[in-house]
Design a protein around this motif. Structure first.
Motif, PDB file in Angstrom:
ATOM      1  N   MET A   1       0.838  -1.196   0.000  1.00 42.52           N
ATOM      2  CA  MET A   1       0.000   0.000   0.000  1.00 42.52           C
ATOM      3  C   MET A   1       0.874   1.247   0.000  1.00 42.52           C
ATOM      4  SD  MET A   1      -3.224  -0.519  -0.253  1.00 42.52           S
ATOM      5  CE  MET A   1      -3.876   1.049   0.251  1.00 42.52           C
ATOM      6  N   PRO A   2       0.362   2.341  -0.544  1.00 39.07           N
ATOM      7  CA  PRO A   2       1.130   3.580  -0.589  1.00 39.07           C
ATOM      8  C   PRO A   2       1.409   4.113   0.806  1.00 39.07           C
ATOM      9  CG  PRO A   2      -0.931   3.762  -1.822  1.00 39.07           C
ATOM     10  CD  PRO A   2      -0.906   2.422  -1.185  1.00 39.07           C
ATOM     11  N   GLU A   3       2.506   4.874   0.908  1.00 35.41           N
ATOM     12  CA  GLU A   3       2.886   5.457   2.190  1.00 35.41           C
ATOM     13  C   GLU A   3       2.043   6.670   2.551  1.00 35.41           C
ATOM     14  OE1 GLU A   3       7.049   6.317   2.112  1.00 35.41           O
ATOM     15  OE2 GLU A   3       7.543   4.303   1.422  1.00 35.41           O
ATOM     16  N   LYS A   4       1.545   7.413   1.560  1.00 30.74           N
ATOM     17  CA  LYS A   4       0.799   8.647   1.808  1.00 30.74           C
ATOM     18  C   LYS A   4      -0.623   8.516   1.259  1.00 30.74           C
ATOM     19  CE  LYS A   4       3.239  12.533   1.621  1.00 30.74           C
ATOM     20  NZ  LYS A   4       3.917  13.665   0.969  1.00 30.74           N
ATOM     21  N   PRO A   5      -1.526   7.834   1.981  1.00 30.75           N
ATOM     22  CA  PRO A   5      -2.867   7.605   1.444  1.00 30.75           C
ATOM     23  C   PRO A   5      -3.718   8.855   1.313  1.00 30.75           C
ATOM     24  CG  PRO A   5      -2.711   6.808   3.699  1.00 30.75           C
ATOM     25  CD  PRO A   5      -1.328   7.232   3.290  1.00 30.75           C
ATOM     26  N   ASP A   6      -3.316   9.964   1.931  1.00 33.35           N
ATOM     27  CA  ASP A   6      -4.127  11.179   1.865  1.00 33.35           C
ATOM     28  C   ASP A   6      -3.650  12.166   0.812  1.00 33.35           C
ATOM     29  OD1 ASP A   6      -5.784  10.275   3.888  1.00 33.35           O
ATOM     30  OD2 ASP A   6      -4.457  11.042   5.448  1.00 33.35           O
ATOM     31  N   ALA A   7      -2.683  11.786  -0.024  1.00 31.60           N
ATOM     32  CA  ALA A   7      -2.175  12.703  -1.046  1.00 31.60           C
ATOM     33  C   ALA A   7      -3.289  13.070  -2.015  1.00 31.60           C
ATOM     34  CB  ALA A   7      -1.012  12.068  -1.799  1.00 31.60           C
ATOM     35  N   ARG A 170      -0.368   8.588  -5.723  1.00 32.57           N
ATOM     36  CA  ARG A 170       0.203   9.737  -6.428  1.00 32.57           C
ATOM     37  C   ARG A 170       1.606  10.111  -5.947  1.00 32.57           C
ATOM     38  NH1 ARG A 170      -1.863  13.197  -9.836  1.00 32.57           N
ATOM     39  NH2 ARG A 170      -3.960  12.402  -9.555  1.00 32.57           N
ATOM     40  N   GLU A 171       1.880  10.042  -4.664  1.00 34.73           N
ATOM     41  CA  GLU A 171       3.144  10.531  -4.110  1.00 34.73           C
ATOM     42  C   GLU A 171       4.165   9.430  -3.839  1.00 34.73           C
ATOM     43  OE1 GLU A 171       3.882  13.732  -3.921  1.00 34.73           O
ATOM     44  OE2 GLU A 171       1.886  14.263  -4.654  1.00 34.73           O
ATOM     45  N   LEU A 172       3.983   8.260  -4.423  1.00 30.17           N
ATOM     46  CA  LEU A 172       4.970   7.203  -4.221  1.00 30.17           C
ATOM     47  C   LEU A 172       6.301   7.618  -4.834  1.00 30.17           C
ATOM     48  CD1 LEU A 172       2.874   4.012  -5.056  1.00 30.17           C
ATOM     49  CD2 LEU A 172       3.527   4.864  -2.813  1.00 30.17           C
ATOM     50  N   PRO A 173       7.402   7.310  -4.172  1.00 30.55           N
ATOM     51  CA  PRO A 173       8.702   7.698  -4.740  1.00 30.55           C
ATOM     52  C   PRO A 173       8.996   6.889  -6.001  1.00 30.55           C
ATOM     53  CG  PRO A 173       8.997   6.371  -2.758  1.00 30.55           C
ATOM     54  CD  PRO A 173       7.525   6.631  -2.894  1.00 30.55           C
ATOM     55  N   PRO A 174       9.536   7.539  -7.035  1.00 33.16           N
ATOM     56  CA  PRO A 174       9.853   6.809  -8.268  1.00 33.16           C
ATOM     57  C   PRO A 174      11.051   5.875  -8.058  1.00 33.16           C
ATOM     58  CG  PRO A 174      10.545   9.096  -8.426  1.00 33.16           C
ATOM     59  CD  PRO A 174       9.826   8.958  -7.120  1.00 33.16           C
TER      60      PRO A 174
END
Length: 194
Positions: A1-7, A170-174
């Motif tokens: 799961m993404p680290e920043k779910p509220d982005a 959206r904010e996952l690191p590339p």
């Protein structure tokens, strides 16, 4: 799961004035190119889109006048003017379809038809080039459709849940194997046979 779910993306909701400024096929393509590929000059965009630099310059200025694009001076050297998108996305107010002004309704028609054309073009491009992608990306693509029985309220709720889930990525690191991924959603009611 993404680290920043509220982005959440920086999204501009269209009003009648902004819609009339954006509802032009080349302007919409220019804005999409800047959003998807980052800052560019009018000449670079002209070459990428198969247009004249005069046309791209004019329409970029029109987009700037309506607040959709802005200067990107951190990219420029010398006299070339660089442009960047002012927002991550655009939200369409469905009420514009029913606006009392015929120019606004016409702009809404142009805007929605161009969105449908862009989606179709992106899908056609994928189908024509999918064989060039690695197997793992072929397996990570999806062409699905679903038929559900929902109320308008339930459909609205589902749309927002889908958007929230997509935005949570959206904010996952590339990383080295990151690619740009386009998601299209089309939620359309359909009358069933009696």
């Amino acid at each position: 799961m993404p680290e920043k779910p509220d982005a959440q993306p920086n999204v501009r909701t269209l009003d009648a004035h902004a819609l009339r400024g954006l509802a032009h096929p080349l302007r919409m393509r220019l804005l999409a190119a800047l959003r998807q590929d980052g800052p560019a000059t009018a000449s670079q965009l002209a070459e990428r889109l198969g247009e004249s630099s005069g046309a791209t310059s004019y329409h970029l200025r029109q987009l700037a006048a309506h607040g959709f694009v802005e200067d990107a001076p951190e990219h420029g050297k010398g006299r070339e003017r660089w442009w960047k998108a002012s927002h991550d996305g655009t939200a369409f107010d469905e009420g514009l379809i029913f606006d009392g002004d015929t120019a606004t309704r016409g702009a809404a028609d142009v805007f929605l038809a161009e969105i449908a054309r862009i989606h179709t073009q992106e899908l056609d491009t994928w189908l024509g080039t999918a064989h060039e992608w690695p197997t793992e990306w072929r397996g990570a693509s999806d062409l699905s459709d679903f038929t559900l029985k929902l109320t308008a309220g339930q459909s609205h709720e589902l749309i927002h849940k889908i958007h929230d889930l997509i935005n949570s990525y959206r904010e996952l690191p590339p990383s080295d194997d990151t690619e740009t991924v386009r998601f299209h959603t089309h939620v359309i009611p359909r009358r069933t046979a009696e």
